[in-house]
Design a protein around this motif. Sequence first.
Motif, PDB file in Angstrom:
ATOM      1  N   LYS A  45      34.233  58.124  33.587  1.00  0.00           N
ATOM      2  CA  LYS A  45      34.571  56.838  33.260  1.00  0.00           C
ATOM      3  C   LYS A  45      36.115  56.639  33.654  1.00  0.00           C
ATOM      4  O   LYS A  45      36.735  55.641  33.850  1.00  0.00           O
ATOM      5  CB  LYS A  45      34.511  56.785  31.837  1.00  0.00           C
ATOM      6  N   THR A  46      36.846  57.736  33.509  1.00  0.00           N
ATOM      7  CA  THR A  46      38.295  57.531  33.853  1.00  0.00           C
ATOM      8  C   THR A  46      38.545  57.495  35.301  1.00  0.00           C
ATOM      9  O   THR A  46      39.387  56.676  35.412  1.00  0.00           O
ATOM     10  CB  THR A  46      38.928  58.989  33.338  1.00  0.00           C
ATOM     11  N   LYS A  47      37.879  57.913  36.052  1.00  0.00           N
ATOM     12  CA  LYS A  47      37.979  57.489  37.453  1.00  0.00           C
ATOM     13  C   LYS A  47      37.740  56.173  37.807  1.00  0.00           C
ATOM     14  O   LYS A  47      38.389  55.485  38.527  1.00  0.00           O
ATOM     15  CB  LYS A  47      36.886  58.384  38.310  1.00  0.00           C
ATOM     16  N   ALA A  48      36.585  55.694  36.982  1.00  0.00           N
ATOM     17  CA  ALA A  48      36.299  54.297  37.161  1.00  0.00           C
ATOM     18  C   ALA A  48      37.257  53.197  36.639  1.00  0.00           C
ATOM     19  O   ALA A  48      37.701  52.239  37.522  1.00  0.00           O
ATOM     20  CB  ALA A  48      35.117  53.859  36.406  1.00  0.00           C
ATOM     21  N   VAL A  49      38.014  53.697  35.774  1.00  0.00           N
ATOM     22  CA  VAL A  49      39.047  52.706  35.342  1.00  0.00           C
ATOM     23  C   VAL A  49      40.275  52.646  36.117  1.00  0.00           C
ATOM     24  O   VAL A  49      40.747  51.838  36.550  1.00  0.00           O
ATOM     25  CB  VAL A  49      39.495  53.352  33.519  1.00  0.00           C
ATOM     26  N   VAL A  50      40.756  54.066  36.469  1.00  0.00           N
ATOM     27  CA  VAL A  50      41.738  54.104  37.427  1.00  0.00           C
ATOM     28  C   VAL A  50      41.458  53.151  38.648  1.00  0.00           C
ATOM     29  O   VAL A  50      42.465  52.598  39.186  1.00  0.00           O
ATOM     30  CB  VAL A  50      42.202  55.630  37.745  1.00  0.00           C
ATOM     31  N   GLN A  51      40.488  53.506  39.203  1.00  0.00           N
ATOM     32  CA  GLN A  51      39.962  52.854  40.617  1.00  0.00           C
ATOM     33  C   GLN A  51      40.110  51.243  40.191  1.00  0.00           C
ATOM     34  O   GLN A  51      40.554  50.518  41.090  1.00  0.00           O
ATOM     35  CB  GLN A  51      38.685  53.206  41.253  1.00  0.00           C
ATOM     36  N   GLU A  52      39.733  50.838  39.155  1.00  0.00           N
ATOM     37  CA  GLU A  52      39.702  49.562  38.627  1.00  0.00           C
ATOM     38  C   GLU A  52      40.890  48.836  38.573  1.00  0.00           C
ATOM     39  O   GLU A  52      41.295  48.009  39.339  1.00  0.00           O
ATOM     40  CB  GLU A  52      38.836  49.064  37.313  1.00  0.00           C
ATOM     41  N   LYS A  53      41.939  49.709  37.952  1.00  0.00           N
ATOM     42  CA  LYS A  53      43.308  49.201  37.949  1.00  0.00           C
ATOM     43  C   LYS A  53      44.029  49.374  39.389  1.00  0.00           C
ATOM     44  O   LYS A  53      44.873  48.404  39.652  1.00  0.00           O
ATOM     45  CB  LYS A  53      44.050  50.352  37.155  1.00  0.00           C
ATOM     46  N   ALA A  54      43.856  50.044  40.275  1.00  0.00           N
ATOM     47  CA  ALA A  54      44.296  50.217  41.520  1.00  0.00           C
ATOM     48  C   ALA A  54      43.741  49.048  42.160  1.00  0.00           C
ATOM     49  O   ALA A  54      44.450  48.235  42.958  1.00  0.00           O
ATOM     50  CB  ALA A  54      43.791  51.303  42.223  1.00  0.00           C
ATOM     51  N   ALA A  55      42.405  48.793  42.111  1.00  0.00           N
ATOM     52  CA  ALA A  55      41.777  47.600  42.835  1.00  0.00           C
ATOM     53  C   ALA A  55      42.379  46.125  42.198  1.00  0.00           C
ATOM     54  O   ALA A  55      42.673  45.157  43.070  1.00  0.00           O
ATOM     55  CB  ALA A  55      40.269  47.463  42.748  1.00  0.00           C
ATOM     56  N   LYS A  56      42.800  46.007  41.091  1.00  0.00           N
ATOM     57  CA  LYS A  56      43.302  44.908  40.486  1.00  0.00           C
ATOM     58  C   LYS A  56      44.600  44.708  41.082  1.00  0.00           C
ATOM     59  O   LYS A  56      45.337  43.577  41.153  1.00  0.00           O
ATOM     60  CB  LYS A  56      43.253  44.900  38.806  1.00  0.00           C
ATOM     61  N   ALA A  57      45.494  45.969  41.200  1.00  0.00           N
ATOM     62  CA  ALA A  57      46.733  45.930  41.691  1.00  0.00           C
ATOM     63  C   ALA A  57      46.879  45.541  43.037  1.00  0.00           C
ATOM     64  O   ALA A  57      47.830  44.465  43.421  1.00  0.00           O
ATOM     65  CB  ALA A  57      47.547  47.181  41.446  1.00  0.00           C
ATOM     66  N   ARG A  58      45.815  45.512  43.964  1.00  0.00           N
ATOM     67  CA  ARG A  58      45.784  45.158  45.243  1.00  0.00           C
ATOM     68  C   ARG A  58      45.410  43.737  45.509  1.00  0.00           C
ATOM     69  O   ARG A  58      45.517  43.150  46.502  1.00  0.00           O
ATOM     70  CB  ARG A  58      44.862  46.304  46.107  1.00  0.00           C
ATOM     71  N   ALA A  59      44.634  43.490  44.493  1.00  0.00           N
ATOM     72  CA  ALA A  59      43.907  42.215  44.548  1.00  0.00           C
ATOM     73  C   ALA A  59      45.034  41.045  44.273  1.00  0.00           C
ATOM     74  O   ALA A  59      46.058  41.303  43.684  1.00  0.00           O
ATOM     75  CB  ALA A  59      42.839  42.017  43.615  1.00  0.00           C
ATOM     76  N   HIS A  60      44.740  39.844  45.017  1.00  0.00           N
ATOM     77  CA  HIS A  60      45.756  38.671  44.913  1.00  0.00           C
ATOM     78  C   HIS A  60      45.070  37.569  44.446  1.00  0.00           C
ATOM     79  O   HIS A  60      46.053  36.712  43.641  1.00  0.00           O
ATOM     80  CB  HIS A  60      46.283  38.180  46.463  1.00  0.00           C
ATOM     81  N   ASP A  61      43.732  37.409  44.290  1.00  0.00           N
ATOM     82  CA  ASP A  61      43.371  36.261  43.581  1.00  0.00           C
ATOM     83  C   ASP A  61      42.749  36.706  42.277  1.00  0.00           C
ATOM     84  O   ASP A  61      41.949  37.862  42.138  1.00  0.00           O
ATOM     85  CB  ASP A  61      42.490  35.351  44.464  1.00  0.00           C
ATOM     86  N   PRO A  62      42.338  35.815  41.173  1.00  0.00           N
ATOM     87  CA  PRO A  62      41.837  36.089  40.125  1.00  0.00           C
ATOM     88  C   PRO A  62      40.138  36.517  40.252  1.00  0.00           C
ATOM     89  O   PRO A  62      39.547  37.333  39.567  1.00  0.00           O
ATOM     90  CB  PRO A  62      42.096  35.045  39.345  1.00  0.00           C
ATOM     91  N   ALA A  63      39.446  36.023  41.475  1.00  0.00           N
ATOM     92  CA  ALA A  63      38.131  36.292  41.741  1.00  0.00           C
ATOM     93  C   ALA A  63      38.193  37.883  42.040  1.00  0.00           C
ATOM     94  O   ALA A  63      36.913  38.436  41.447  1.00  0.00           O
ATOM     95  CB  ALA A  63      37.597  35.346  42.688  1.00  0.00           C
ATOM     96  N   GLU A  64      38.861  38.275  42.914  1.00  0.00           N
ATOM     97  CA  GLU A  64      39.220  39.792  43.137  1.00  0.00           C
ATOM     98  C   GLU A  64      39.171  40.716  42.142  1.00  0.00           C
ATOM     99  O   GLU A  64      38.654  41.695  41.737  1.00  0.00           O
ATOM    100  CB  GLU A  64      39.981  39.979  44.218  1.00  0.00           C
ATOM    101  N   LYS A  65      40.182  40.111  41.410  1.00  0.00           N
ATOM    102  CA  LYS A  65      40.462  40.951  40.094  1.00  0.00           C
ATOM    103  C   LYS A  65      39.036  41.105  39.137  1.00  0.00           C
ATOM    104  O   LYS A  65      38.837  42.075  38.368  1.00  0.00           O
ATOM    105  CB  LYS A  65      41.763  40.654  39.257  1.00  0.00           C
ATOM    106  N   ALA A  66      38.680  39.879  38.846  1.00  0.00           N
ATOM    107  CA  ALA A  66      37.390  39.960  38.106  1.00  0.00           C
ATOM    108  C   ALA A  66      36.114  40.868  38.727  1.00  0.00           C
ATOM    109  O   ALA A  66      35.472  41.481  37.878  1.00  0.00           O
ATOM    110  CB  ALA A  66      37.022  38.205  37.948  1.00  0.00           C
ATOM    111  N   ALA A  67      36.126  40.654  39.889  1.00  0.00           N
ATOM    112  CA  ALA A  67      35.043  41.591  40.709  1.00  0.00           C
ATOM    113  C   ALA A  67      35.265  43.185  40.277  1.00  0.00           C
ATOM    114  O   ALA A  67      34.462  43.873  40.176  1.00  0.00           O
ATOM    115  CB  ALA A  67      35.152  41.124  42.129  1.00  0.00           C
ATOM    116  N   ALA A  68      36.711  43.276  40.535  1.00  0.00           N
ATOM    117  CA  ALA A  68      37.075  44.766  40.127  1.00  0.00           C
ATOM    118  C   ALA A  68      36.651  45.356  38.789  1.00  0.00           C
ATOM    119  O   ALA A  68      36.286  46.228  38.718  1.00  0.00           O
ATOM    120  CB  ALA A  68      38.523  45.024  40.425  1.00  0.00           C
ATOM    121  N   ASP A  69      37.108  44.146  37.796  1.00  0.00           N
ATOM    122  CA  ASP A  69      36.633  44.517  36.577  1.00  0.00           C
ATOM    123  C   ASP A  69      35.247  44.574  36.172  1.00  0.00           C
ATOM    124  O   ASP A  69      34.564  45.704  35.330  1.00  0.00           O
ATOM    125  CB  ASP A  69      37.189  43.449  35.796  1.00  0.00           C
ATOM    126  N   ALA A  70      34.459  43.845  36.899  1.00  0.00           N
ATOM    127  CA  ALA A  70      32.983  44.006  36.941  1.00  0.00           C
ATOM    128  C   ALA A  70      32.365  45.070  37.278  1.00  0.00           C
ATOM    129  O   ALA A  70      31.543  45.967  36.648  1.00  0.00           O
ATOM    130  CB  ALA A  70      32.240  42.582  37.502  1.00  0.00           C
TER     131      ALA A  70
END
Length: 155
Positions: A30-55
Amino acid sequence: MQGGRSASAVEAAKEAAANVGASAWAGKEKTKAVVQEKAAKARAHDPAEKAAADARMQERVREVEAVKQDAMRHNAAAKERATAAQHHPTPIGVGAASATAPAAGAGASAGAPLGTTETGVAAKPTGGGVQRDAAGFHGTDGVPPPTGMAGAHYT
């Protein structure tokens, strides 16, 4: 200490240890998933990519939790199987114990108390009160009776 209690305590300890391991693994995943999601959100530029990373992160967390719960159910079932597999004594007159018991009236007159011969005289025990056969001790599959119970008969 009774064998049944200690064996079930051992199985309970095994289950608890396995559950701790499953929980630790799930926490790490679960911790790995959260860290990877935060990294993906930081790399994402638009809200759709951020929402996909969160999902994706939420889905991974749900999958890990399901695997953990499945492991805990498996551990509980393994404990139940091991506890149920413990030896439970066979009642007198049932199973292999009845096959070694003498038939009614064999060696004793009808109506005479057990341990008497046809003449009515008490039978003398052989071998110090413990009857032996080719396998060892009579009626016990070669296992000696418990200490202090040599020659004891249970009805």
